[in-house]
Design a protein around this motif. Sequence first.
Motif, mmCIF file in Angstrom:
data_model
loop_
_atom_site.group_PDB
_atom_site.id
_atom_site.type_symbol
_atom_site.label_atom_id
_atom_site.label_comp_id
_atom_site.label_asym_id
_atom_site.label_seq_id
_atom_site.Cartn_x
_atom_site.Cartn_y
_atom_site.Cartn_z
ATOM 1 N N LEU A 143 46.940 88.895 -10.696
ATOM 2 C CA LEU A 143 45.792 89.360 -9.908
ATOM 3 C C LEU A 143 46.102 90.716 -9.272
ATOM 4 N N ASP A 144 45.281 91.719 -9.564
ATOM 5 C CA ASP A 144 45.474 93.050 -8.992
ATOM 6 C C ASP A 144 45.270 93.016 -7.486
ATOM 7 N N PHE A 145 46.069 93.802 -6.754
ATOM 8 C CA PHE A 145 45.878 93.890 -5.307
ATOM 9 C C PHE A 145 46.224 95.286 -4.804
ATOM 10 N N THR A 146 45.472 95.703 -3.791
ATOM 11 C CA THR A 146 45.698 96.977 -3.117
ATOM 12 C C THR A 146 46.135 96.695 -1.689
ATOM 13 N N THR A 147 47.152 97.395 -1.214
ATOM 14 C CA THR A 147 47.559 97.260 0.175
ATOM 15 C C THR A 147 46.867 98.315 1.025
ATOM 16 N N LEU A 148 46.550 97.946 2.260
ATOM 17 C CA LEU A 148 45.939 98.851 3.225
ATOM 18 C C LEU A 148 47.007 99.219 4.248
ATOM 19 N N ASN A 149 47.272 100.507 4.399
ATOM 20 C CA ASN A 149 48.373 100.979 5.223
ATOM 21 C C ASN A 149 47.920 102.072 6.179
ATOM 22 N N MET A 150 48.591 102.166 7.328
ATOM 23 C CA MET A 150 48.314 103.227 8.297
ATOM 24 C C MET A 150 49.620 103.816 8.817
ATOM 25 N N VAL A 151 49.559 105.080 9.213
ATOM 26 C CA VAL A 151 50.664 105.731 9.918
ATOM 27 C C VAL A 151 50.080 106.480 11.116
ATOM 28 N N GLY A 152 50.964 106.853 12.044
ATOM 29 C CA GLY A 152 50.524 107.631 13.194
ATOM 30 C C GLY A 152 50.231 106.804 14.428
ATOM 31 N N PHE A 153 50.877 105.651 14.557
ATOM 32 C CA PHE A 153 50.678 104.815 15.732
ATOM 33 C C PHE A 153 51.432 105.384 16.936
ATOM 34 N N PRO A 154 50.994 105.074 18.150
ATOM 35 C CA PRO A 154 51.718 105.540 19.339
ATOM 36 C C PRO A 154 53.186 105.105 19.297
ATOM 37 N N GLY A 155 54.082 106.061 19.415
ATOM 38 C CA GLY A 155 55.504 105.769 19.435
ATOM 39 C C GLY A 155 56.149 105.591 18.075
ATOM 40 N N THR B 121 45.441 107.449 8.310
ATOM 41 C CA THR B 121 46.007 107.760 9.615
ATOM 42 C C THR B 121 45.327 106.899 10.675
ATOM 43 N N PHE B 122 46.114 106.379 11.600
ATOM 44 C CA PHE B 122 45.568 105.573 12.678
ATOM 45 C C PHE B 122 44.468 106.331 13.415
ATOM 46 N N PHE B 123 43.330 105.642 13.605
ATOM 47 C CA PHE B 123 42.211 106.213 14.362
ATOM 48 C C PHE B 123 41.956 105.316 15.564
ATOM 49 N N PRO B 124 42.025 105.865 16.780
ATOM 50 C CA PRO B 124 41.887 105.041 17.989
ATOM 51 C C PRO B 124 40.429 104.747 18.346
ATOM 52 N N PHE B 125 39.898 103.665 17.790
ATOM 53 C CA PHE B 125 38.518 103.300 18.094
ATOM 54 C C PHE B 125 38.366 102.956 19.574
ATOM 55 N N PRO B 126 37.356 103.484 20.243
ATOM 56 C CA PRO B 126 37.172 103.257 21.686
ATOM 57 C C PRO B 126 37.118 101.778 22.042
ATOM 58 N N ASP C 199 42.510 97.847 22.198
ATOM 59 C CA ASP C 199 43.734 97.882 22.993
ATOM 60 C C ASP C 199 44.625 99.061 22.625
ATOM 61 N N LEU C 200 44.690 99.380 21.327
ATOM 62 C CA LEU C 200 45.578 100.467 20.915
ATOM 63 C C LEU C 200 45.018 101.833 21.300
ATOM 64 N N ALA C 201 43.705 101.945 21.366
ATOM 65 C CA ALA C 201 43.106 103.191 21.860
ATOM 66 C C ALA C 201 43.413 103.364 23.338
ATOM 67 N N GLU C 202 43.301 102.284 24.101
ATOM 68 C CA GLU C 202 43.614 102.353 25.532
ATOM 69 C C GLU C 202 45.083 102.712 25.743
ATOM 70 N N GLY D 224 49.230 109.241 26.798
ATOM 71 C CA GLY D 224 48.991 110.669 26.694
ATOM 72 C C GLY D 224 48.757 111.223 25.306
ATOM 73 N N TYR D 225 48.522 110.352 24.318
ATOM 74 C CA TYR D 225 48.276 110.839 22.949
ATOM 75 C C TYR D 225 46.864 111.407 22.808
ATOM 76 N N ILE D 226 45.927 110.830 23.554
ATOM 77 C CA ILE D 226 44.548 111.325 23.568
ATOM 78 C C ILE D 226 44.036 111.296 25.000
ATOM 79 N N ASN D 227 42.970 112.043 25.242
ATOM 80 C CA ASN D 227 42.321 112.001 26.550
ATOM 81 C C ASN D 227 40.810 112.084 26.328
ATOM 82 N N GLU D 228 40.051 112.122 27.389
ATOM 83 C CA GLU D 228 38.584 112.135 27.261
ATOM 84 C C GLU D 228 38.095 113.351 26.492
ATOM 85 N N LYS D 229 38.821 114.456 26.596
ATOM 86 C CA LYS D 229 38.390 115.684 25.943
ATOM 87 C C LYS D 229 38.599 115.640 24.440
ATOM 88 N N ASN D 230 39.783 115.141 24.012
ATOM 89 C CA ASN D 230 40.085 115.218 22.578
ATOM 90 C C ASN D 230 39.951 113.882 21.866
#
Length: 224
Positions: free
Chosen positions: A164-176, A201-206, A209-212, A218-224
């Motif tokens: 059975l074919d399978f694709t993995t879903l991966n992310m990089v760029g987490f805090p720390g 790449t990790f995207f911090p959805f508002p 918990d990981l966005a907070e 200090g990785y993101i703020n209200e401006k960016n």
Amino acid sequence: SVFYEYGAFKDRLYIMASRGCPYKCTYCFNHNYQRLYKGKGNFVRFRKPEKVIDEVTHFKEKYPSIKEVFFYDDNFTLKKIWTLELCRQYKERVFDVYKMPFKCLVRADQIDIEIARALKESGCIYVDMGLESGDEYIRNEILKRNMMDDEIIKAANCFHEVGLDFTTLNMVGFPGETPEQMIKTITLNQKIKPTAALMTTFFPFPKTDLAERSVREGYINEKN
């Protein structure tokens, strides 16, 4: 019919056989949804397999151009007995009749050889499986995936065994996350040999918990 008329789908039918996810991955919206709907009924709900198959056959008859089904459930294999029954009915009423395959999303620690074989034999030709990080500390302490490397390797071996074919879903760029930890994601994929590996790449959805955490550290703020 409006979606079909304006080209939102043509040869692939997207359908959900269940709703909700019981896990609390920190990058995903589901843990916040669980808080929002707490005390308001079952968060994870399963449709009756026969009703799901009724819907699939209805749309196949209405739109003959449909060539495959994508079950977009968060965890298609969350409830083993339900999954096995749905696979049995899909094979009998859809795959054996229309030769129409399906694809789905799975979680590694829910996969054993019985589930993998049932998927394959019922017409499943491809699954997406969230690996996210190849580093156990990132995966379990930061992302709260609660999944070990051995479970991912076991699931991959089951898929290879049944073909059975399978694709993995991966992310990089987490805090720390360090470059060395990112490389572990590559090496784990090399070890399990998926058909394909999707890297984002990790995207911090508002409000997640990981966005907070990203704001606090200090990785993101209200401006960016």
